[in-house]
Each structure stands twice: as C-alpha cells, then as structure tokens.
Design a protein around this motif. Structure first.
Motif, mmCIF file in Angstrom:
data_model
loop_
_atom_site.group_PDB
_atom_site.id
_atom_site.type_symbol
_atom_site.label_atom_id
_atom_site.label_comp_id
_atom_site.label_asym_id
_atom_site.label_seq_id
_atom_site.Cartn_x
_atom_site.Cartn_y
_atom_site.Cartn_z
ATOM 1 N N GLY A 9 0.788 -1.222 0.000
ATOM 2 C CA GLY A 9 0.000 0.000 0.000
ATOM 3 C C GLY A 9 0.812 1.260 0.000
ATOM 4 O O GLY A 9 0.349 2.299 0.481
ATOM 5 N N THR A 10 2.033 1.214 -0.574
ATOM 6 C CA THR A 10 2.881 2.405 -0.595
ATOM 7 C C THR A 10 3.216 2.917 -1.988
ATOM 8 O O THR A 10 3.564 4.079 -2.140
ATOM 9 C CB THR A 10 4.208 2.152 0.141
ATOM 10 O OG1 THR A 10 4.895 1.057 -0.483
ATOM 11 C CG2 THR A 10 3.973 1.845 1.609
ATOM 12 N N CYS A 11 3.132 2.067 -3.016
ATOM 13 C CA CYS A 11 3.625 2.491 -4.334
ATOM 14 C C CYS A 11 2.533 3.034 -5.248
ATOM 15 O O CYS A 11 2.819 3.800 -6.167
ATOM 16 C CB CYS A 11 4.358 1.342 -5.024
ATOM 17 S SG CYS A 11 3.287 0.025 -5.681
ATOM 18 N N GLY A 12 1.289 2.619 -5.065
ATOM 19 C CA GLY A 12 0.198 3.114 -5.888
ATOM 20 C C GLY A 12 -0.009 2.372 -7.195
ATOM 21 O O GLY A 12 -0.905 2.716 -7.967
ATOM 22 N N THR A 13 0.789 1.335 -7.474
ATOM 23 C CA THR A 13 0.686 0.636 -8.748
ATOM 24 C C THR A 13 -0.667 -0.021 -8.941
ATOM 25 O O THR A 13 -1.218 -0.038 -10.046
ATOM 26 C CB THR A 13 1.795 -0.433 -8.857
ATOM 27 O OG1 THR A 13 3.075 0.195 -8.698
ATOM 28 C CG2 THR A 13 1.753 -1.141 -10.201
ATOM 29 N N CYS A 14 -1.248 -0.564 -7.886
ATOM 30 C CA CYS A 14 -2.504 -1.320 -8.014
ATOM 31 C C CYS A 14 -3.744 -0.457 -7.828
ATOM 32 O O CYS A 14 -4.851 -0.987 -7.653
ATOM 33 C CB CYS A 14 -2.520 -2.481 -7.016
ATOM 34 S SG CYS A 14 -2.664 -1.950 -5.286
ATOM 35 N N GLU A 15 -3.620 0.850 -7.861
ATOM 36 C CA GLU A 15 -4.775 1.734 -7.674
ATOM 37 C C GLU A 15 -5.881 1.390 -8.675
ATOM 38 O O GLU A 15 -5.630 1.281 -9.876
ATOM 39 C CB GLU A 15 -4.373 3.195 -7.831
ATOM 40 C CG GLU A 15 -5.507 4.173 -7.550
ATOM 41 C CD GLU A 15 -5.057 5.614 -7.561
ATOM 42 O OE1 GLU A 15 -5.817 6.474 -7.089
ATOM 43 O OE2 GLU A 15 -3.938 5.885 -8.041
ATOM 44 N N THR A 16 -7.083 1.228 -8.181
ATOM 45 C CA THR A 16 -8.205 0.767 -8.993
ATOM 46 C C THR A 16 -9.424 1.643 -8.739
ATOM 47 O O THR A 16 -9.709 2.002 -7.588
ATOM 48 C CB THR A 16 -8.542 -0.704 -8.653
ATOM 49 O OG1 THR A 16 -7.383 -1.514 -8.880
ATOM 50 C CG2 THR A 16 -9.690 -1.204 -9.494
ATOM 51 N N ASP A 17 -10.155 1.967 -9.798
ATOM 52 C CA ASP A 17 -11.371 2.772 -9.659
ATOM 53 C C ASP A 17 -12.472 1.967 -8.980
ATOM 54 O O ASP A 17 -12.698 0.797 -9.308
ATOM 55 C CB ASP A 17 -11.856 3.238 -11.029
ATOM 56 C CG ASP A 17 -10.966 4.308 -11.638
ATOM 57 O OD1 ASP A 17 -10.201 4.943 -10.891
ATOM 58 O OD2 ASP A 17 -11.020 4.497 -12.867
ATOM 59 N N VAL A 18 -13.147 2.616 -8.037
ATOM 60 C CA VAL A 18 -14.274 2.010 -7.326
ATOM 61 C C VAL A 18 -15.571 2.561 -7.917
ATOM 62 O O VAL A 18 -15.809 3.769 -7.883
ATOM 63 C CB VAL A 18 -14.214 2.317 -5.819
ATOM 64 C CG1 VAL A 18 -15.409 1.713 -5.105
ATOM 65 C CG2 VAL A 18 -12.913 1.796 -5.222
ATOM 66 N N ALA B 227 -6.143 12.001 2.905
ATOM 67 C CA ALA B 227 -7.385 11.822 3.650
ATOM 68 C C ALA B 227 -8.591 12.185 2.786
ATOM 69 O O ALA B 227 -9.629 11.518 2.821
ATOM 70 C CB ALA B 227 -7.363 12.669 4.911
ATOM 71 N N GLU B 228 -8.448 13.238 1.979
ATOM 72 C CA GLU B 228 -9.541 13.659 1.113
ATOM 73 C C GLU B 228 -9.807 12.612 0.028
ATOM 74 O O GLU B 228 -10.964 12.324 -0.299
ATOM 75 C CB GLU B 228 -9.208 15.007 0.467
ATOM 76 C CG GLU B 228 -9.191 16.186 1.425
ATOM 77 C CD GLU B 228 -7.904 16.237 2.255
ATOM 78 O OE1 GLU B 228 -7.880 17.007 3.228
ATOM 79 O OE2 GLU B 228 -6.939 15.501 1.942
ATOM 80 N N GLU B 229 -8.740 12.051 -0.534
ATOM 81 C CA GLU B 229 -8.901 11.033 -1.570
ATOM 82 C C GLU B 229 -9.541 9.769 -1.006
ATOM 83 O O GLU B 229 -10.380 9.141 -1.652
ATOM 84 C CB GLU B 229 -7.553 10.717 -2.215
ATOM 85 C CG GLU B 229 -7.008 11.854 -3.078
ATOM 86 C CD GLU B 229 -5.576 11.626 -3.501
ATOM 87 O OE1 GLU B 229 -5.209 12.111 -4.585
ATOM 88 O OE2 GLU B 229 -4.810 10.975 -2.745
ATOM 89 N N GLN B 230 -9.134 9.401 0.203
ATOM 90 C CA GLN B 230 -9.751 8.238 0.831
ATOM 91 C C GLN B 230 -11.224 8.503 1.130
ATOM 92 O O GLN B 230 -12.075 7.626 0.944
ATOM 93 C CB GLN B 230 -8.997 7.862 2.107
ATOM 94 C CG GLN B 230 -7.611 7.306 1.853
ATOM 95 C CD GLN B 230 -6.954 6.796 3.119
ATOM 96 O OE1 GLN B 230 -7.443 7.016 4.224
ATOM 97 N NE2 GLN B 230 -5.831 6.113 2.965
ATOM 98 N N GLN B 231 -11.531 9.697 1.573
ATOM 99 C CA GLN B 231 -12.915 10.037 1.897
ATOM 100 C C GLN B 231 -13.804 9.975 0.662
ATOM 101 O O GLN B 231 -14.971 9.569 0.733
ATOM 102 C CB GLN B 231 -12.976 11.441 2.510
ATOM 103 C CG GLN B 231 -14.365 11.880 2.948
ATOM 104 C CD GLN B 231 -14.903 11.051 4.109
ATOM 105 O OE1 GLN B 231 -14.148 10.569 4.939
ATOM 106 N NE2 GLN B 231 -16.225 10.879 4.159
ATOM 107 N N SER B 232 -13.255 10.348 -0.483
ATOM 108 C CA SER B 232 -14.052 10.337 -1.718
ATOM 109 C C SER B 232 -14.418 8.921 -2.139
ATOM 110 O O SER B 232 -15.466 8.701 -2.769
ATOM 111 C CB SER B 232 -13.281 11.019 -2.852
ATOM 112 O OG SER B 232 -12.234 10.184 -3.342
ATOM 113 N N GLY B 233 -13.563 7.940 -1.817
ATOM 114 C CA GLY B 233 -13.847 6.545 -2.149
ATOM 115 C C GLY B 233 -13.838 6.241 -3.633
ATOM 116 O O GLY B 233 -14.369 5.216 -4.064
#
Length: 311
Positions: free
Chosen positions: A263-272, A286-292
C-alpha cells in the motif's frame, strides 16, 4: 490506461553520497522517454519477484534520460543490493511508469522537509518552485554529512537550504520551519517513517503532503468476508478474511498491475464504481480516501458486503 514499459540502459553511474548511487537511464535507441512531473516515480523490475519503486530526481525537461538514486540497505530485501552490484554501466533494466501520487501543487510558498534518500522526489520540486517564483526553504537531514546526497546540486540555492547531519545536530528542528506557517504555505515531506510521523503531528493536515517508503503504522482492522464485482469482466469473486482483493482477483484469472503489496507504491490503484472501501494504504490523502473513488487493492478492503471495481 496504457502504462509505458521499456528496457532501458544504464547510461551513467555516479556516487551521490556514501551508500547512495545515482543512475541515469536512457532508451537504447535514443528515443524520448515519457514526460513526468516532480514527485513521480518509476517501477524498476530487477528480476523475478524483485521489483522496486524509485523517485525520478533529474530534470523533467530532459526527455532523453531518467535519473534515480538508490540507497544501499544491506539489511533490506535485496533490491538496493542488486542495483548497486548488478546494474553496471551499459546494463539493461526493465522500467515501468512514471506514476505520481506526490504532485507539487501550485502555492505561493513551500516548506520542504527531507530525510535521507527522501530528498529524491524533493529535488525536482525545488527547481519547479524556483522557476515559478515561489518562496521556499528546504530542511534536509541525514545520519552524517557524508551520507547526505546531492549537496553539491543543492549548494546553488544558498541559504534557502539547511543541511543538518544528525551526528552533529541531533534530530531535525522541525519547529523552525513548521511553527507559525504563513498563509498559503504547503509542506512537502519525504523520508523515514519517524520523520513523517513527527511532521504530521505538528503540521495541519490540509497543509501537508507526504510520500512514504514504508507503510504507515496502523491498528489491525477486522477482516470480514465480502464480494467484489468486476465490472469489465462481469465476474464476481469472493474475498475471504485472510485474502487480499489483489490476490482474489488474480486467482480468478484477472491480470492487474501491482508491485509493493504494502500500500505504498500506488501501482494497483483501482477505480471504485460502487461500495465503500476500507482504506489501509499509505498513498491516498485523507480527502482522496474520503471520496472513495479509488483504492489500493493490495491492502484495502470493504466497509460492507460488496465492492464494484473497474476491472
């Protein structure tokens, strides 16, 4: 989105400090490399099951080469040792990217704080802030003066850069740069976890941007079972309590990019597309996590019974 991937050649090796090796990489046919902005990193594929992320620390305007710097960590997991010992002049290495989760946002003034090899994403930020006419300072620490990298390059900025070796001055005096921040100031920090933790304690979250090389310490959450619907393939997979979303998706035969699995590199970032993620990464703000809107499927889970992902 197609991610650039190519086998690049080590064009130059140079010592940036004790234990820090700077590598300049170019395309073997002299082709321009993809454009990037300060804060970007690339994935370097060193071998089977050996892949690492390194910040680009050269000049974004020079498309002919990419530069990275690697701290040798004898007690690490083998990546840095491989770079120092195997990536000789003329060697070829597969590189993928760039990606950027640490972008330099526009601001009238900045306070930069770096510890050790954390200077690498900060270096091009300084040049960008300078070119934009912003007011800025850098507080930069390391174990010893000889272990602090790129001091010659930093010398051109004069008194705006404070280099503070720990064996001479102790821990960085964060109060000198973080207390009473002027209006409009953004703080950018990269380095060891304890330094980032200390900066987060005394800097307002809305002013702070950080990049971590290791996962943020978190209390273990409950791992319930849930389903993930894969919108592109129309499949639904079950994620067991002891299985990550990444592993469940791959076990179902869906190929996805991933690297650190921490959970540190961002390679697997996936749209929800639907559902509420249980964010456990150290990348999203925090804002990005809140947006989901996105999640790191290597560590994050579901707050509920189902997620719909753009896979």
């Amino acid at each position: 989105m197609t991610v650039y991937e190519a086998e690049l050649v080590v064009d130059r090796r140079e010592s940036a400090a004790d234990g820090v090796l700077a590598l300049t990489l170019r395309h073997p046919l002299g082709e321009d490399l993809p454009a990037w902005e300060p804060g970007a990193h690339v994935d370097v594929v060193l071998g089977p099951e050996l892949e690492r992320q390194y910040s680009l620390c050269g000049d974004p305007a020079d498309r002919s080469v990419w530069r990275i710097a690697v701290l040798r960590e004898p007690a690490g997991r083998g990546g840095s040792t491989h770079v120092h010992e195997q990536l000789r002049q003329g060697a070829k290495v597969r590189v993928r990217g760039p990606r950027n989760h640490f972008r330099l946002e526009s601001a009238p003034r900045y306070r930069f704080v770096a510890g050790g090899i954390g200077i690498t994403p900060i270096l091009p930020m300084l040049a960008a802030a300078e070119a934009a006419g912003a007011e800025w300072t850098l507080l930069y620490g390391g174990r010893t003066r000889n272990s602090i990298a790129f001091t010659e390059e930093l010398g051109r900025y004069g008194e705006r850069v404070t280099v503070s070796p720990q064996d001479e001055n102790g821990l960085l005096d964060l109060g000198s740069v973080l207390d009473d921040l002027p209006e409009g100031t953004l703080v950018y920090c990269c380095g060891p976890g304890p330094l980032l933790d200390a900066v987060e304690e005394r800097c307002p979250a809305e002013r702070l941007r950080v990049e971590r090389f290791s996962p943020r310490a978190r209390e273990a959450g409950e791992n319930g079972e849930f389903e993930v619907e894969l919108a592109q393939s129309g499949r639904t997979v079950r994620v067991a309590p002891d299985v990550s979303v990444l592993d469940a998706v791959r076990a179902a035969g869906v190929e996805v990019l991933f690297s650190c699995t921490e959970g540190t590199c961002g390679t697997c970032e996936t749209d929800v597309l639907d559902g509420t993620p249980d964010h456990r990464d150290s990348v999203l703000s925090a804002e990005e996590q809140q947006s989901g809107e996105t999640m790191m499927i290597c560590v994050s889970r579901c707050r509920g019974k189902k997620l719909v992902l753009d896979l």
